[in-house]
Design a protein around this motif. Structure first.
Motif, mmCIF file in Angstrom:
data_model
loop_
_atom_site.group_PDB
_atom_site.id
_atom_site.type_symbol
_atom_site.label_atom_id
_atom_site.label_comp_id
_atom_site.label_asym_id
_atom_site.label_seq_id
_atom_site.Cartn_x
_atom_site.Cartn_y
_atom_site.Cartn_z
ATOM 1 N N ALA A 255 7.884 -4.821 48.067
ATOM 2 C CA ALA A 255 7.221 -3.485 47.687
ATOM 3 C C ALA A 255 5.801 -3.801 46.815
ATOM 4 C CB ALA A 255 7.901 -2.769 46.557
ATOM 5 N N ARG A 256 4.959 -2.887 47.509
ATOM 6 C CA ARG A 256 3.447 -3.389 47.013
ATOM 7 C C ARG A 256 3.098 -3.380 45.622
ATOM 8 N NH1 ARG A 256 -0.081 0.601 50.503
ATOM 9 N NH2 ARG A 256 0.836 2.419 48.988
ATOM 10 N N ASP A 257 3.940 -2.492 44.758
ATOM 11 C CA ASP A 257 3.807 -2.649 43.270
ATOM 12 C C ASP A 257 4.073 -4.352 42.770
ATOM 13 O OD1 ASP A 257 4.857 0.549 42.135
ATOM 14 O OD2 ASP A 257 2.829 -0.336 42.822
ATOM 15 N N ASN B 137 -2.335 -9.684 49.664
ATOM 16 C CA ASN B 137 -3.031 -8.711 49.204
ATOM 17 C C ASN B 137 -2.295 -7.457 48.452
ATOM 18 O OD1 ASN B 137 -2.215 -6.741 51.035
ATOM 19 N ND2 ASN B 137 -3.476 -7.957 52.662
ATOM 20 N N HIS B 138 -3.167 -6.322 47.881
ATOM 21 C CA HIS B 138 -2.537 -5.270 47.273
ATOM 22 C C HIS B 138 -1.386 -4.758 48.011
ATOM 23 C CE1 HIS B 138 -5.457 -3.444 50.054
ATOM 24 N NE2 HIS B 138 -4.776 -2.187 49.662
ATOM 25 N N ASP B 139 -1.057 -4.725 49.292
ATOM 26 C CA ASP B 139 -0.085 -3.975 50.169
ATOM 27 C C ASP B 139 1.090 -5.249 50.398
ATOM 28 O OD1 ASP B 139 -2.626 -2.761 52.085
ATOM 29 O OD2 ASP B 139 -1.677 -1.798 50.710
ATOM 30 N N GLN B 140 0.866 -6.215 49.890
ATOM 31 C CA GLN B 140 1.793 -7.369 50.131
ATOM 32 C C GLN B 140 2.689 -7.751 48.790
ATOM 33 O OE1 GLN B 140 2.665 -8.076 53.359
ATOM 34 N NE2 GLN B 140 1.197 -6.610 53.863
ATOM 35 N N GLY C 255 -6.649 5.154 44.746
ATOM 36 C CA GLY C 255 -8.100 4.972 44.954
ATOM 37 C C GLY C 255 -8.263 4.890 46.764
ATOM 38 N N TYR C 256 -7.192 5.001 47.302
ATOM 39 C CA TYR C 256 -7.368 4.946 48.812
ATOM 40 C C TYR C 256 -7.347 6.266 49.323
ATOM 41 C CZ TYR C 256 -7.280 -0.365 48.917
ATOM 42 O OH TYR C 256 -7.506 -1.678 48.946
ATOM 43 N N ASP C 257 -7.601 7.166 48.228
ATOM 44 C CA ASP C 257 -7.762 8.469 48.585
ATOM 45 C C ASP C 257 -8.955 9.133 47.634
ATOM 46 O OD1 ASP C 257 -6.159 7.803 46.351
ATOM 47 O OD2 ASP C 257 -5.794 10.236 45.934
ATOM 48 N N PHE D 239 -18.419 -4.633 53.327
ATOM 49 C CA PHE D 239 -17.223 -3.624 53.211
ATOM 50 C C PHE D 239 -15.927 -4.325 53.953
ATOM 51 C CE2 PHE D 239 -18.641 0.199 51.267
ATOM 52 C CZ PHE D 239 -19.832 0.370 51.510
ATOM 53 N N ARG D 240 -14.906 -4.186 53.122
ATOM 54 C CA ARG D 240 -13.500 -4.309 54.010
ATOM 55 C C ARG D 240 -13.299 -2.754 54.349
ATOM 56 N NH1 ARG D 240 -8.412 -1.811 52.769
ATOM 57 N NH2 ARG D 240 -6.792 -3.038 53.274
ATOM 58 N N MET D 241 -13.020 -3.047 55.591
ATOM 59 C CA MET D 241 -12.772 -1.469 56.109
ATOM 60 C C MET D 241 -11.069 -1.109 56.223
ATOM 61 S SD MET D 241 -15.991 -1.232 58.815
ATOM 62 C CE MET D 241 -17.750 -1.784 58.199
HETATM 63 O O1 TEU Z 1 -3.240 -0.041 54.368
HETATM 64 C C1 TEU Z 1 -2.874 0.195 55.742
HETATM 65 C C2 TEU Z 1 -1.378 0.038 55.646
HETATM 66 O O2 TEU Z 1 -0.644 0.051 56.746
HETATM 67 C C3 TEU Z 1 -0.753 -0.152 54.487
HETATM 68 O O3 TEU Z 1 -0.306 0.984 54.045
HETATM 69 C C4 TEU Z 1 0.237 -0.833 54.380
HETATM 70 O O4 TEU Z 1 0.285 -1.844 55.649
HETATM 71 C C5 TEU Z 1 1.661 -0.654 54.236
HETATM 72 O O5 TEU Z 1 1.969 -0.811 53.044
HETATM 73 C C6 TEU Z 1 2.645 -1.057 55.380
HETATM 74 O O6 TEU Z 1 4.011 -0.648 54.862
HETATM 75 C C7 TEU Z 1 -4.453 0.116 53.776
HETATM 76 C C8 TEU Z 1 -4.562 -0.109 52.509
HETATM 77 O O7 TEU Z 1 -4.431 -1.431 52.469
HETATM 78 C C9 TEU Z 1 -3.433 0.653 51.702
HETATM 79 O O8 TEU Z 1 -3.380 0.132 50.171
HETATM 80 C C10 TEU Z 1 -3.411 1.996 51.706
HETATM 81 O O9 TEU Z 1 -2.342 2.542 51.303
HETATM 82 C C11 TEU Z 1 -3.389 2.718 53.075
HETATM 83 O O10 TEU Z 1 -4.369 1.926 54.124
HETATM 84 C C12 TEU Z 1 -4.170 4.172 53.274
HETATM 85 O O11 TEU Z 1 -5.466 4.011 52.767
#
Ligand code: TEU
Length: 609
Positions: free
Chosen positions: A465-467, A378-381, A112-114, A247-249
Motif C-alpha cells: 500500500a502507498r500509505d 516514492n510516495h506511490d511505492q 494534493g494530486y487533485d 517539474f516532475r510531471m
Molecule cells: O501516479 C500514477 C499512478 O499510476 C499511481 O496511481 C500509482 O502508480 C498507482 O499507485 C498504481 O497502483 C501519479 C501520482 O504519483 C500518484 O500519487 C497519483 O495518485 C496519481 O498519479 C494521480 O495523480
C-alpha cells in the motif's frame, strides 16, 4: 557605428533569451544556451573534460511528501514552515535537488494530486510567502527545488471544472472530456481509483459523462484544446519565473486522448495502463511545451513514465527531440508482483536476476544519449527496505544501506525518498480504518461490492500500500516522532523510538550517516555519476556485481541481496592489480585472492587500480 553594433547585439541577445533556437540548442542537450540564469556545475576538477555535463545529472534528488514531513502548527499535517525548519537537515544530507510532491491548493481527495488552484498554496501547507521563504532557503543552501506538475487532471473543485460542468456552452466546457449522454454510454475506460473501476462519471447537470482516469474528483483535462495547453504553460512560467528549478510531471504520458473514445484496441489485450500512454498527440504537446516554456529556462524535467516501456523512452528524453530530460519507469517495480492480482507480492519474493536484467537493459538504452533515473521508492511505492531489502530487526539497517548504495552507484540521476535515509519501513496496517489513501480505501470498497477477499487484501496491502511510505517522518523518539504536536493525519510507525533522525545522528554507524557518506562518495566520483556500467554474473541469484568506469577511475560494486553468507568470486574479466575499499556497510570483509566473502546484505564499493 559602434553604438549600432552594440544595439544590434543587445537586440539579438534579447531575442535569444526570450525565444528558443529550438531546432538545435535546447535545455536538454546542454549546449551553451542563452539562459537568463544558468546554474553552476560541481567545480570538482575530477569532472573536467566530461562531455554533456548537467547539474540534474550530478545532483541527488530527495523527494519530500509535504503532508508527512514536518508539521509546524500542530494541526497534524506537514507544512511548508515545517520544511523550512528542516532545511539544514536537508543540507546535511548533501542532496542537491528536492522534488516536492504537490503543495498547491487542493481538497486532498488524492493528497494534493487533485489541484483546485495551480497558482496558490494549499491552505494546510501555508502561504505563498512561506513558499517563497522555503525556495530562498533552499537556494541559499545550494539546493534546487522541483515541483510536481499534475496536469493530466485537475480537482473537480477547480474553477475551470465548476464552469465546465455548468453548461454545454460554457467557455470552459472543452477544458475537460465530456460525452453527451444522448449518444449512449461511451466505450469503457478503466479507472485507477473508481469504486467501480469506471472512468466515466455521469453528471446530470448537463446530461453528460466526464472522464476521470483517477478518482471522480480528478477529471481529466482536455489537452486537445489549445486554450487549456496555454493555461498549463502559463502556470509553468509562473513557477519558473519564481525561480523553481523544474517539474516532475505526473502521469504526463496520459495527457493526449483520442477524443472519439473508441473501444480499447484488441492489440492492447485490456492493458488500459499502457493504452492511455499512446495518445495521438502526446509528443506534439511535449514538443510544444518545450518550445513555448521549457527551453527558455535552465531547469530540469522528469516524466512519471507510466505505461512507457523501454523501446519508447527515447521518444521522451532524446535531446534532439526537444521534449523532456528524464523519465522514470515502472518496469522494475513489477518484479515479484503476482500477475493479475491487485498489488500482491509473490510469497517467494522477487528475482534478483530479473532485477539485474531490467536495470541493465535500461542502462543500455541510455548508453549513447538521454539520461536514466534510478529509484526504488516514492510516495506511490512501499518503503524500499520492506519491498527490496529485509525489514526485520537483524537486516533492516544493513539492507537499507545496501539499497542506498545501489541507488547512488548506478548510472542515472538518483531519486531518494524521504525517510529511507533512516531505514524507515512499512507500517503494515491491520485495518482498512487506518488507511487514508483513496487507492486503498476505494479498492476495499470495490472488493466489498464484488465479494472479493477482504482479509487477503489487507494482508497484501501491508506490503504494497502507498500509505506505508506516507507515515510521518521520524525526527526523534518524542511524541509523534517529533513530526507534530497534534494528532498526525496518518499513524506514526511504532519503530520511531529507535528509527529517527535524532538517534541516528548520534550513531556513526547508522543508516543515516551511511547515507551521508554514500552521497559524498557519489558526488566526488565521476565514475559513479557518468561512468560506463558493466554488469557481471547477471544470473547469480544473490549478488549484484558491476563496474563503473570513467577515464582512469574504476569502481567495482558488489551487493549481496540475500540473508546468506556468499563467497563471491570477482569475475575474471575484471582486471585489476589492486583495490581500495571506498565504502562498506560492515566493519570488516574477508578476501582471499579474488574471492570476497559477503555477509548478509553486505554492500562494498572498491576502487580498482
Ligand atoms: O501516479 C500514477 C499512478 O499510476 C499511481 O496511481 C500509482 O502508480 C498507482 O499507485 C498504481 O497502483 C501519479 C501520482 O504519483 C500518484 O500519487 C497519483 O495518485 C496519481 O498519479 C494521480 O495523480
Amino acid at each position: 557605428m559602434k553604438h549600432i553594433n552594440s544595439y544590434i547585439f543587445l537586440m539579438l541577445l534579447a531575442f535569444a533569451s526570450c525565444n528558443c533556437f529550438a531546432q538545435n540548442t535546447t535545455a536538454n542537450d546542454n549546449k551553451e544556451h542563452t539562459f537568463l540564469y544558468k546554474k553552476q556545475l560541481n567545480p570538482n576538477p575530477a569532472f573536467n573534460g566530461i562531455k554533456q555535463r548537467a547539474w540534474w545529472k550530478e545532483d541527488i534528488v530527495y523527494q519530500i511528501y509535504p503532508r508527512s514531513f514536518k508539521d509546524s502548527d500542530g494541526d497534524g499535517i506537514g507544512d511548508i514552515k515545517g520544511i523550512i525548519s528542516k532545511l539544514d537537515y536537508l543540507k546535511s544530507l548533501g542532496i542537491g535537488i528536492v522534488w516536492l510532491s504537490p503543495c498547491f491548493a487542493s481538497p486532498n481527495d488524492d493528497n494534493g494530486y487533485d489541484i483546485s488552484n495551480y497558482k496558490a498554496i494549499m491552505k494546510e501547507f501555508g502561504t505563498m510567502q512561506d513558499f517563497d521563504n522555503m525556495l530562498k532557503g533552499m537556494h541559499d543552501r545550494g539546493i534546487k527545488l522541483v515541483l510536481d506538475l499534475v496536469a493530466n487532471h485537475s480537482s473537480d473543485e477547480h474553477e475551470w471544472f465548476k464552469q465546465s460542468r455548468s453548461s454545454r456552452t460554457n467557455p470552459y466546457r472543452e477544458y475537460y472530456h465530456w460525452w453527451p449522454a444522448e449518444r449512449g454510454k461511451p466505450a469503457h475506460r478503466w479507472s485507477f481509483f473508481d469504486v467501480n473501476e469506471d472512468a466515466w462519471k455521469y453528471d446530470s447537470l448537463t446530461n453528460a459523462y466526464y472522464l476521470h482516469y483517477f478518482s471522480q474528483k480528478q477529471p481529466d483535462l482536455n489537452w486537445e484544446n489549445p486554450k487549456l495547453r496555454q493555461e498549463i504553460y502559463s502556470i509553468m512560467r509562473f513557477w519558473f519565473d519564481k525561480g523553481v528549478d523544474g517539474f516532475r510531471m505526473d502521469v504526463i504520458p496520459y495527457i493526449s486522448k483520442d477524443t472519439s473514445f473508441p473501444p480499447i484496441p484488441k492489440s492492447f489485450n485490456g492493458d488500459y495502463v499502457g493504452y492511455y500512454s499512446y495518445g495521438p498527440h502526446l509528443h506534439d504537446y511535449l514538443q510544444e511545451m518545450n518550445k513555448e516554456v521549457l527551453c527558455k529556462y535552465d531547469i530540469t524535467t522528469v516524466a512519471e513514465g507510466i505505461g512507457v516501456n523501454a523501446d519508447r523512452v527515447q521518444l521522451f528524453v532524446a535531446p534532439e527531440r526537444n521534449e523532456l530530460q528524464m523519465l522514470y519507469q515502472g518496469e522494475a517495480l513489477g518484479n515479484g508482483m503476482l500477475p493479475r492480482e491487485f498489488k500482491k507480492l509473490d510469497p517467494k519474493g522477487y528475482s534478483l536476476p530479473v532485477l539485474k536484467k531490467v536495470y541493465t537493459k535500461w542502462d543500455s538504452i541510455f548508453a549513447l544519449k538521454g539520461w536514466n533515473t534510478i529509484f526504488l521508492a516514492n510516495h506511490d511505492q512501499p518503503r524500499m527496505v520492506t519491498r527490496w531489502g529485509n525489514d526485520n530487526d537483524q537486516y533492516r539497517e544493513l539492507s537499507s544501506k545496501l539499497l542506498t548504495t545501489f541507488i547512488m552507484s548506478m548510472r542515472g540521476t538518483a531519486y531518494y525518498y524521504n525517510g529511507d535515509e533512516l531505514g524507515m519501513s512499512n507500517i503494515k496496517f491491520d485495518s482498512i480504518g487506518d488507511y487514508k489513501d483513496i487507492e486503498s480505501i476505494n479498492r476495499y470498497k470495490f472488493l466489498q461490492k464484488t465479494g472479493g477477499d477482504l482479509q487477503g487484501f489487507i494482508e497484501a496491502q501491508k506490503m504494497t500500500a502507498r500509505d506505508n511510505s506516507r507515515t510521518p517522518m521520524q525526527w526523534d523518539n518524542q511524541k509523534n516522532a517529533g513530526f507534530s504536536s497534534g494528532t498526525p493525519w496518518l499513524k506514526v510507525n511504532s519503530n520511531y523510538t529507535w528509527v529517527n533522525v535524532d538517534s541516528e545522528n548520534k550513531d556513526a554507524h547508522s543508516v543515516l550517516n551511511y547515507c551521508r557518506k554514500m552521497v559524498q562518495l557519489h558526488k566526488s566520483s565521476p565514475a559513479l555519476i557518468y561512468g560506463q556500467y558493466q554488469v557481471y554474473d547477471i544470473d547469480d541469484p544473490f549478488v549484484y556485481a558491476y563496474t563503473r568506469t570513467q577515464g582512469k577511475e574504476r569502481m567495482l560494486i558488489v551487493l549481496n541481496f540475500s540473508n546468506k553468507v556468499v563467497d563471491y568470486q570477482i569475475n575474471s574479466s575484471v582486471l585489476y592489480k589492486g583495490m581500495k575499499e571506498r565504502i562498506n556497510n560492515y566493519s570488516s570483509t574477508t578476501i582471499k585472492g579474488r574471492t570476497v566473502t559477503l555477509k548478509p546484505w553486505q554492500a562494498i564499493i572498491y576502487q580498482l587500480f
